[in-house]
Scaffold this motif. Sequence first.
Motif, PDB file in Angstrom:
ATOM      1  N   ASP A  67       6.658  10.042  20.107  1.00  0.00           N
ATOM      2  CA  ASP A  67       6.288   9.284  21.647  1.00  0.00           C
ATOM      3  C   ASP A  67       6.588  10.424  22.726  1.00  0.00           C
ATOM      4  O   ASP A  67       7.853   9.989  23.070  1.00  0.00           O
ATOM      5  CB  ASP A  67       7.180   7.810  21.482  1.00  0.00           C
ATOM      6  N   PRO A  68       5.831  11.200  22.848  1.00  0.00           N
ATOM      7  CA  PRO A  68       6.207  12.029  24.004  1.00  0.00           C
ATOM      8  C   PRO A  68       6.452  11.502  25.369  1.00  0.00           C
ATOM      9  O   PRO A  68       7.183  12.056  26.329  1.00  0.00           O
ATOM     10  CB  PRO A  68       4.919  12.898  24.012  1.00  0.00           C
TER      11      PRO A  68
ATOM     12  N   LEU B   5      12.199  11.545  17.584  1.00  0.00           N
ATOM     13  CA  LEU B   5      11.545  10.520  18.539  1.00  0.00           C
ATOM     14  C   LEU B   5      10.814  11.093  19.555  1.00  0.00           C
ATOM     15  O   LEU B   5       9.651  10.362  19.835  1.00  0.00           O
ATOM     16  CB  LEU B   5      12.752   9.629  19.121  1.00  0.00           C
ATOM     17  N   LYS B   6      10.771  12.243  20.047  1.00  0.00           N
ATOM     18  CA  LYS B   6      10.163  12.913  20.986  1.00  0.00           C
ATOM     19  C   LYS B   6       8.772  13.110  20.630  1.00  0.00           C
ATOM     20  O   LYS B   6       7.904  13.157  21.457  1.00  0.00           O
ATOM     21  CB  LYS B   6      10.891  13.884  21.636  1.00  0.00           C
ATOM     22  N   GLN B   7       8.945  13.750  19.339  1.00  0.00           N
ATOM     23  CA  GLN B   7       7.355  14.121  18.567  1.00  0.00           C
ATOM     24  C   GLN B   7       6.587  12.839  18.532  1.00  0.00           C
ATOM     25  O   GLN B   7       5.542  12.987  18.558  1.00  0.00           O
ATOM     26  CB  GLN B   7       7.672  14.946  17.316  1.00  0.00           C
TER      27      GLN B   7
ATOM     28  N   ILE C  42       8.215   8.587  26.201  1.00  0.00           N
ATOM     29  CA  ILE C  42       9.258   8.014  25.972  1.00  0.00           C
ATOM     30  C   ILE C  42      10.255   8.212  27.132  1.00  0.00           C
ATOM     31  O   ILE C  42      10.524   9.609  27.432  1.00  0.00           O
ATOM     32  CB  ILE C  42       9.942   7.888  24.786  1.00  0.00           C
ATOM     33  N   SER C  43      10.944   7.198  27.817  1.00  0.00           N
ATOM     34  CA  SER C  43      11.948   7.252  28.949  1.00  0.00           C
ATOM     35  C   SER C  43      12.917   8.133  28.363  1.00  0.00           C
ATOM     36  O   SER C  43      13.433   7.813  27.037  1.00  0.00           O
ATOM     37  CB  SER C  43      12.255   6.268  29.757  1.00  0.00           C
ATOM     38  N   LYS C  44      13.805   8.722  29.349  1.00  0.00           N
ATOM     39  CA  LYS C  44      15.106   9.241  28.670  1.00  0.00           C
ATOM     40  C   LYS C  44      16.051   8.137  28.272  1.00  0.00           C
ATOM     41  O   LYS C  44      16.964   8.384  27.369  1.00  0.00           O
ATOM     42  CB  LYS C  44      15.833   9.982  29.971  1.00  0.00           C
TER      43      LYS C  44
ATOM     44  N   THR D 239      16.707  12.924  18.069  1.00  0.00           N
ATOM     45  CA  THR D 239      15.758  13.285  19.424  1.00  0.00           C
ATOM     46  C   THR D 239      14.792  13.714  19.179  1.00  0.00           C
ATOM     47  O   THR D 239      13.664  13.516  19.998  1.00  0.00           O
ATOM     48  CB  THR D 239      16.808  13.838  20.390  1.00  0.00           C
ATOM     49  N   ARG D 240      14.641  14.936  18.268  1.00  0.00           N
ATOM     50  CA  ARG D 240      13.376  15.734  18.126  1.00  0.00           C
ATOM     51  C   ARG D 240      12.179  14.753  17.704  1.00  0.00           C
ATOM     52  O   ARG D 240      11.163  14.652  17.910  1.00  0.00           O
ATOM     53  CB  ARG D 240      13.436  16.938  17.379  1.00  0.00           C
TER      54      ARG D 240
ATOM     55  N   VAL E  30      15.037   7.084  24.816  1.00  0.00           N
ATOM     56  CA  VAL E  30      15.535   8.067  23.877  1.00  0.00           C
ATOM     57  C   VAL E  30      16.885   7.931  23.697  1.00  0.00           C
ATOM     58  O   VAL E  30      17.162   7.970  22.367  1.00  0.00           O
ATOM     59  CB  VAL E  30      15.175   9.522  24.476  1.00  0.00           C
TER      60      VAL E  30
END
Length: 145
Positions: A55-56, A51-53, A58-60, A48-49, A63
Amino acid sequence: MGKTGVGGGRFLETGIEEFLKLKIGGKLGGVPVIAVFTKYDLLIVHETRLLKQRDPGISKEEVTNLVQQNANAKLQDACVKPFESFVQGRVPHITVSTETGYEDHLSKLTHITYLHVRDYLSDASVVTAMAQRASARVKIQASIE
């Protein structure tokens, strides 16, 4: 048996490797052995970390879907495939977490344990009673048998 592969560490510790060699070599007889890959939740957090790094925005929902795919692919590559190759299909395995949201993993572990231990123990009622406390599926199956 081992933690899911987040840090790129050693796949199997020496003692576990030696134990598995005894099992696959037949020196443990019919004693049931089940490999348990633990801390699946940490792999999910790690993915999760990452992926969010990357592509900040990105939808929930994205994710959730991508994290599951990425974590499962990493688990397969880092843990499951090497394990299956090592034990040559002679040791069942499961991935678990004791964290909230992963209760189905523990239920599956209980079920796999029940299936393998009931054939080994002469007093199946003990195994059944233990498994029924943790798994409704085992309770139903036992009542049918």
